[in-house]
Scaffold this motif. Structure first.
Motif: not given
Length: 158
Positions: A3-5, A8-11, A15-16, A52-53
């Motif tokens: 996901q992108e914002k 910021t990259h977060y896979r 658990l997520d 995640m936010k």
């Protein structure tokens, strides 16, 4: 899944996904309860939710309202054909001003815009169509589909 914002990259991992599913089921679940359920610390839950936010995966929390219990008995979908594609911004601004329009989509295919409208009665829907929607100059034509029921209502699975 990435996901992108901004930059910021977060896979997300399992658990997520578990945290997301639990919060989608009940956004008011305390982090301590989630931590116990998933065998991690409350701090870990907090950090994961914040990441995640920041990544734009979680956009907020909200109360889900039952429209029927508030007296909104008519749900319909209206396909809108614009006079010209360049009319989209002006038409959208006018649609946004109509409180009865609860969702709007810019679409491909037969319609330029597809909207969801909620009213308290068929008479109110008729007034919205005649006095509020049809006067929008950018609209060439509309087609209204009245929903009889909503047998499926769910969010995407993370």
């Amino acid at each position: 899944m990435q996901q992108e914002k901004g930059d910021t990259h977060y896979r997300i991992d399992n658990l997520d996904k578990s945290i997301l599913m639990a919060l989608m089921d009940n956004a008011r679940t305390p982090y301590a309860e989630l931590a116990k359920r998933f065998g991690v610390s409350p701090g870990t839950i907090h950090v994961r939710v914040e990441k995640m936010k920041q990544a734009g995966i979680i956009e907020g929390t909200r109360v889900q309202v039952n429209a029927k219990k508030l007296g909104y008995d008519v749900c319909c979908f209206i396909g809108i054909i614009l006079k010209s594609a360049r009319d989209y911004p002006r038409a959208l601004a006018q649609l946004e001003a109509l409180e009865e329009v609860v969702e709007a989509y810019y679409t491909t295919g037969h319609y330029n815009i597809f909207i969801k409208v909620m009213t308290r009665s068929i008479d109110e829907l008729q007034r919205v169509l005649i006095h509020r929607l049809q006067p929008i100059e950018e609209i060439q034509s509309t087609e209204t589909l009245i929903s009889l029921q909503q047998p499926i209502d769910r969010d995407v699975t993370p």
